[in-house]
Design a protein around this motif. Structure first.
Motif, PDB file in Angstrom:
ATOM      1  N   CYS A   1       0.916  -1.302  -0.072  1.00 38.87           N
ATOM      2  CA  CYS A   1       0.050   0.011  -0.009  1.00 38.87           C
ATOM      3  C   CYS A   1       0.972   1.234   0.048  1.00 38.87           C
ATOM      4  O   CYS A   1       1.800   1.418   0.791  1.00 38.87           O
TER       5      CYS A   1
ATOM      6  N   CYS B   1       0.297   3.313   3.700  1.00 37.03           N
ATOM      7  CA  CYS B   1       0.621   2.695   4.811  1.00 37.03           C
ATOM      8  C   CYS B   1       1.814   1.567   4.668  1.00 37.03           C
ATOM      9  O   CYS B   1       2.314   1.294   5.775  1.00 37.03           O
TER      10      CYS B   1
ATOM     11  N   ARG C   1       1.890  -1.393   4.038  1.00 38.75           N
ATOM     12  CA  ARG C   1       1.517  -2.699   4.199  1.00 38.75           C
ATOM     13  C   ARG C   1       1.307  -3.759   2.974  1.00 38.75           C
ATOM     14  O   ARG C   1       1.012  -3.262   2.109  1.00 38.75           O
TER      15      ARG C   1
ATOM     16  N   CYS D   1      -4.583   0.215   0.449  1.00 38.23           N
ATOM     17  CA  CYS D   1      -5.295  -0.711   0.754  1.00 38.23           C
ATOM     18  C   CYS D   1      -6.628  -0.275   0.973  1.00 38.23           C
ATOM     19  O   CYS D   1      -6.902   0.832   1.271  1.00 38.23           O
TER      20      CYS D   1
ATOM     21  N   CYS E   1      -6.940   2.302   3.735  1.00 37.46           N
ATOM     22  CA  CYS E   1      -6.287   3.609   3.506  1.00 37.46           C
ATOM     23  C   CYS E   1      -7.437   4.340   2.607  1.00 37.46           C
ATOM     24  O   CYS E   1      -7.579   5.702   2.448  1.00 37.46           O
TER      25      CYS E   1
END
Ligand SMILES: [Zn+2]
Ligand SMILES: [Zn+2]
Length: 270
Positions: free
Chosen positions: A24, A27, A29, A45, A48
Protein backbone atom coordinates in the motif's frame (compact mmCIF):
# COMPACT_ATOMS: atom_id res chain seq x y z
CA UNK A 1 6.31 -24.64 4.37
CA UNK A 2 8.29 -24.02 7.53
CA UNK A 3 7.04 -21.24 9.79
CA UNK A 4 10.56 -20.05 10.53
CA UNK A 5 11.09 -19.23 6.86
CA UNK A 6 7.69 -17.65 6.46
CA UNK A 7 7.88 -13.87 6.64
CA UNK A 8 4.57 -12.14 7.35
CA UNK A 9 5.72 -9.12 5.30
CA UNK A 10 5.34 -11.22 2.19
CA UNK A 11 1.64 -11.89 2.79
CA UNK A 12 -1.47 -9.75 2.48
CA UNK A 13 -2.20 -8.27 5.92
CA UNK A 14 -5.91 -8.93 5.38
CA UNK A 15 -5.48 -12.38 3.80
CA UNK A 16 -2.50 -14.06 5.55
CA UNK A 17 -2.62 -17.04 3.13
CA UNK A 18 -1.99 -14.91 0.02
CA UNK A 19 1.57 -14.05 -1.09
CA UNK A 20 2.13 -10.62 -2.60
CA UNK A 21 4.88 -8.14 -3.41
CA UNK A 22 2.62 -5.12 -3.70
CA UNK A 23 2.63 -2.60 -0.86
CA UNK A 24 0.00 0.00 0.00
CA UNK A 25 1.52 3.32 -1.09
CA UNK A 26 0.09 5.03 1.99
CA UNK A 27 0.73 2.69 4.94
CA UNK A 28 3.33 0.37 3.39
CA UNK A 29 1.60 -2.89 4.31
CA UNK A 30 1.51 -5.83 1.88
CA UNK A 31 -1.78 -6.26 0.00
CA UNK A 32 -3.06 -8.95 -2.37
CA UNK A 33 -4.72 -8.06 -5.72
CA UNK A 34 -8.22 -8.18 -4.19
CA UNK A 35 -7.25 -5.59 -1.59
CA UNK A 36 -5.64 -3.15 -4.04
CA UNK A 37 -7.32 0.02 -5.24
CA UNK A 38 -5.53 2.00 -7.94
CA UNK A 39 -4.45 5.39 -6.61
CA UNK A 40 -2.82 8.35 -8.36
CA UNK A 41 0.55 6.84 -7.39
CA UNK A 42 0.63 3.07 -6.77
CA UNK A 43 -2.19 1.25 -5.01
CA UNK A 44 -3.93 1.70 -1.68
CA UNK A 45 -5.28 -0.83 0.83
CA UNK A 46 -9.00 -0.81 1.79
CA UNK A 47 -8.34 0.88 5.15
CA UNK A 48 -6.39 3.74 3.56
CA UNK A 49 -9.06 4.07 0.85
CA UNK A 50 -11.74 4.37 3.56
CA UNK A 51 -9.72 6.96 5.47
CA UNK A 52 -9.08 8.98 2.32
CA UNK A 53 -12.79 8.87 1.43
CA UNK A 54 -13.76 10.12 4.89
CA UNK A 55 -11.42 13.09 4.68
CA UNK A 56 -12.35 14.00 1.09
CA UNK A 57 -15.88 13.94 -0.33
CA UNK A 58 -16.57 11.60 -3.27
CA UNK A 59 -15.99 13.56 -6.46
CA UNK A 60 -16.22 10.85 -9.12
CA UNK A 61 -19.47 9.12 -10.05
CA UNK A 62 -19.73 5.60 -8.57
CA UNK A 63 -19.33 3.93 -11.99
CA UNK A 64 -15.94 5.60 -12.55
CA UNK A 65 -14.53 4.50 -9.18
CA UNK A 66 -15.92 1.01 -9.78
CA UNK A 67 -14.02 0.79 -13.08
CA UNK A 68 -10.78 2.28 -11.84
CA UNK A 69 -10.61 -0.11 -8.88
CA UNK A 70 -10.25 -3.14 -11.15
CA UNK A 71 -6.49 -3.35 -10.60
CA UNK A 72 -6.82 -7.05 -9.75
CA UNK A 73 -7.29 -7.97 -13.42
CA UNK A 74 -4.03 -9.25 -14.99
CA UNK A 75 -4.30 -6.93 -17.98
CA UNK A 76 -0.55 -6.97 -18.68
CA UNK A 77 -0.59 -10.78 -18.96
CA UNK A 78 -3.58 -10.65 -21.32
CA UNK A 79 -1.86 -7.97 -23.42
CA UNK A 80 1.30 -10.14 -23.69
CA UNK A 81 -0.88 -13.12 -24.68
CA UNK A 82 -2.56 -11.01 -27.37
CA UNK A 83 0.84 -9.88 -28.69
CA UNK A 84 1.98 -13.52 -28.80
CA UNK A 85 -1.03 -14.47 -30.94
CA UNK A 86 -0.27 -11.49 -33.19
CA UNK A 87 3.33 -12.69 -33.53
CA UNK A 88 2.09 -16.12 -34.58
CA UNK A 89 -0.28 -14.60 -37.17
CA UNK A 90 2.66 -12.65 -38.64
CA UNK A 91 4.57 -15.93 -39.10
CA UNK A 92 1.56 -17.29 -41.02
CA UNK A 93 1.64 -14.39 -43.50
CA UNK A 94 4.96 -15.60 -44.87
CA UNK A 95 7.95 -17.58 -43.68
CA UNK A 96 10.19 -14.51 -43.83
CA UNK A 97 7.82 -11.99 -42.19
CA UNK A 98 8.77 -13.47 -38.81
CA UNK A 99 12.33 -12.15 -39.21
CA UNK A 100 10.97 -8.61 -38.90
CA UNK A 101 10.08 -9.37 -35.27
CA UNK A 102 12.31 -12.29 -34.18
CA UNK A 103 15.92 -11.68 -33.09
CA UNK A 104 18.96 -13.04 -34.93
CA UNK A 105 22.58 -12.29 -34.12
CA UNK A 106 23.21 -8.70 -35.32
CA UNK A 107 19.50 -7.89 -35.74
CA UNK A 108 19.72 -4.87 -33.48
CA UNK A 109 21.82 -3.05 -36.11
CA UNK A 110 19.15 -3.54 -38.79
CA UNK A 111 15.85 -4.01 -36.94
CA UNK A 112 16.42 -2.38 -33.51
CA UNK A 113 12.84 -3.02 -32.35
CA UNK A 114 13.42 -6.77 -32.47
CA UNK A 115 15.12 -6.66 -29.04
CA UNK A 116 11.57 -6.16 -27.71
CA UNK A 117 9.38 -7.81 -30.36
CA UNK A 118 11.35 -11.09 -30.24
CA UNK A 119 9.28 -11.88 -27.15
CA UNK A 120 6.27 -12.39 -29.41
CA UNK A 121 7.85 -14.29 -32.31
CA UNK A 122 6.09 -17.65 -32.51
CA UNK A 123 6.89 -19.78 -35.51
CA UNK A 124 4.71 -22.80 -34.80
CA UNK A 125 1.33 -23.62 -33.36
CA UNK A 126 2.99 -25.68 -30.60
CA UNK A 127 5.21 -22.73 -29.67
CA UNK A 128 2.34 -20.23 -29.43
CA UNK A 129 0.25 -22.75 -27.47
CA UNK A 130 3.11 -23.37 -24.98
CA UNK A 131 3.65 -19.64 -24.51
CA UNK A 132 -0.03 -18.83 -24.07
CA UNK A 133 -0.47 -21.59 -21.47
CA UNK A 134 2.68 -20.54 -19.58
CA UNK A 135 1.56 -16.89 -19.57
CA UNK A 136 -1.93 -17.86 -18.47
CA UNK A 137 -0.78 -19.99 -15.55
CA UNK A 138 2.45 -18.27 -14.45
CA UNK A 139 2.02 -14.76 -15.84
CA UNK A 140 -1.25 -14.08 -14.02
CA UNK A 141 0.16 -15.24 -10.68
CA UNK A 142 3.39 -13.27 -11.08
CA UNK A 143 1.55 -10.15 -12.21
CA UNK A 144 -0.70 -10.23 -9.14
CA UNK A 145 2.28 -10.83 -6.83
CA UNK A 146 4.63 -8.26 -8.36
CA UNK A 147 2.23 -5.65 -9.65
CA UNK A 148 1.86 -4.70 -13.31
CA UNK A 149 4.97 -2.53 -13.74
CA UNK A 150 7.41 -4.98 -12.12
CA UNK A 151 5.88 -7.90 -14.02
CA UNK A 152 6.34 -6.15 -17.38
CA UNK A 153 9.89 -5.12 -16.42
CA UNK A 154 10.68 -8.76 -15.57
CA UNK A 155 9.22 -10.02 -18.86
CA UNK A 156 11.15 -7.58 -21.07
CA UNK A 157 14.40 -7.93 -19.06
CA UNK A 158 14.19 -11.72 -19.58
CA UNK A 159 13.79 -11.14 -23.30
CA UNK A 160 16.78 -8.75 -23.30
CA UNK A 161 18.84 -11.41 -21.50
CA UNK A 162 18.04 -13.83 -24.32
CA UNK A 163 19.00 -11.24 -26.94
CA UNK A 164 22.36 -10.50 -25.27
CA UNK A 165 23.24 -14.22 -24.88
CA UNK A 166 22.40 -14.87 -28.54
CA UNK A 167 24.33 -11.77 -29.58
CA UNK A 168 27.47 -12.84 -27.65
CA UNK A 169 27.39 -16.61 -28.15
CA UNK A 170 25.50 -17.07 -31.39
CA UNK A 171 22.78 -19.67 -31.31
CA UNK A 172 19.34 -19.78 -32.83
CA UNK A 173 16.72 -17.09 -33.27
CA UNK A 174 15.35 -15.53 -30.09
CA UNK A 175 11.62 -16.11 -29.95
CA UNK A 176 8.78 -15.95 -27.51
CA UNK A 177 9.75 -18.93 -25.35
CA UNK A 178 12.86 -17.28 -23.88
CA UNK A 179 11.03 -14.74 -21.73
CA UNK A 180 8.79 -17.55 -20.45
CA UNK A 181 11.90 -19.26 -19.01
CA UNK A 182 12.61 -15.99 -17.21
CA UNK A 183 9.13 -16.01 -15.68
CA UNK A 184 9.60 -19.59 -14.42
CA UNK A 185 12.91 -18.72 -12.76
CA UNK A 186 11.48 -15.53 -11.25
CA UNK A 187 8.65 -17.58 -9.79
CA UNK A 188 11.18 -19.92 -8.19
CA UNK A 189 13.36 -17.11 -6.75
CA UNK A 190 10.37 -15.18 -5.38
CA UNK A 191 8.67 -18.23 -3.86
CA UNK A 192 11.96 -19.30 -2.31
CA UNK A 193 12.32 -15.85 -0.75
CA UNK A 194 8.82 -16.29 0.64
CA UNK A 195 9.80 -19.56 2.29
CA UNK A 196 8.64 -22.24 -0.13
CA UNK A 197 11.01 -24.37 -2.17
CA UNK A 198 9.24 -25.15 -5.41
CA UNK A 199 11.92 -27.37 -6.93
CA UNK A 200 9.32 -28.65 -9.42
CA UNK A 201 9.81 -25.40 -11.34
CA UNK A 202 13.60 -25.94 -11.52
CA UNK A 203 13.13 -29.53 -12.70
CA UNK A 204 10.71 -28.34 -15.40
CA UNK A 205 13.19 -25.70 -16.61
CA UNK A 206 16.09 -28.17 -16.45
CA UNK A 207 14.26 -30.84 -18.45
CA UNK A 208 13.21 -28.34 -21.10
CA UNK A 209 16.78 -27.02 -21.33
CA UNK A 210 18.18 -30.53 -21.83
CA UNK A 211 15.49 -31.17 -24.44
CA UNK A 212 16.35 -27.96 -26.31
CA UNK A 213 20.10 -28.71 -26.22
CA UNK A 214 19.46 -32.16 -27.73
CA UNK A 215 16.72 -31.31 -30.24
CA UNK A 216 16.68 -27.59 -30.94
CA UNK A 217 20.45 -26.99 -31.21
CA UNK A 218 20.82 -23.33 -30.39
CA UNK A 219 17.65 -22.03 -28.77
CA UNK A 220 19.06 -22.94 -25.35
CA UNK A 221 21.56 -20.05 -25.56
CA UNK A 222 18.68 -17.57 -25.44
CA UNK A 223 16.94 -19.53 -22.69
CA UNK A 224 20.04 -19.39 -20.49
CA UNK A 225 20.38 -15.63 -21.11
CA UNK A 226 16.73 -15.10 -20.13
CA UNK A 227 17.20 -17.20 -16.98
CA UNK A 228 20.25 -15.17 -15.86
CA UNK A 229 18.56 -11.80 -16.51
CA UNK A 230 15.34 -12.91 -14.78
CA UNK A 231 17.27 -14.22 -11.77
CA UNK A 232 19.00 -10.83 -11.44
CA UNK A 233 15.70 -8.95 -11.76
CA UNK A 234 14.09 -11.24 -9.16
CA UNK A 235 16.97 -10.63 -6.74
CA UNK A 236 16.43 -6.90 -7.18
CA UNK A 237 12.71 -7.38 -6.39
CA UNK A 238 13.33 -9.37 -3.20
CA UNK A 239 16.16 -7.14 -1.94
CA UNK A 240 14.35 -3.82 -2.45
CA UNK A 241 10.93 -4.58 -1.01
CA UNK A 242 10.47 -1.67 1.38
CA UNK A 243 8.49 1.37 0.35
CA UNK A 244 11.58 3.55 0.98
CA UNK A 245 13.47 1.54 -1.66
CA UNK A 246 11.08 2.21 -4.56
CA UNK A 247 13.50 4.65 -6.18
CA UNK A 248 16.46 2.30 -5.66
CA UNK A 249 14.49 -0.58 -7.24
CA UNK A 250 13.63 1.50 -10.33
CA UNK A 251 17.27 2.58 -10.73
CA UNK A 252 18.56 -1.00 -10.44
CA UNK A 253 15.99 -2.40 -12.90
CA UNK A 254 16.56 0.48 -15.32
CA UNK A 255 20.33 0.03 -14.97
CA UNK A 256 20.09 -3.69 -15.74
CA UNK A 257 17.99 -2.97 -18.84
CA UNK A 258 20.38 -0.25 -20.00
CA UNK A 259 23.46 -2.49 -19.55
CA UNK A 260 21.80 -5.31 -21.55
CA UNK A 261 20.79 -2.96 -24.38
CA UNK A 262 24.28 -1.39 -24.53
CA UNK A 263 25.95 -4.83 -24.71
CA UNK A 264 23.61 -5.95 -27.51
CA UNK A 265 24.04 -2.74 -29.51
CA UNK A 266 27.82 -2.56 -28.99
CA UNK A 267 28.30 -6.19 -30.03
CA UNK A 268 26.07 -5.89 -33.10
CA UNK A 269 27.81 -2.73 -34.33
CA UNK A 270 31.43 -3.82 -33.90
ZN1 LIG B 1 -2.78 1.24 3.54
ZN1 LIG C 1 -5.92 -9.31 0.67
Amino acid sequence: MSDALRNADNYCYRHPDRQSFVLCQRCGRTICPECQTQAAVGVHCPECVREARQSAPRTKPRIVSAMSSSSDKPVATYALMGASVLGFLISLISGTAIYAIAYLQGSVAVYPWTIFTANFANTSFISVLFNLLALFFIGRTLESMLGRGRFLALFFLSGLGAVVATELLGGAVVGASSAIFGLLIAMFVIQRNMGSNNYGLLILVGLYLVYSVVVDNGAWVGYVGAIVAAALASLIFVRTRRISQVQQQRLLLGGLGAVLIVIAVAHALV
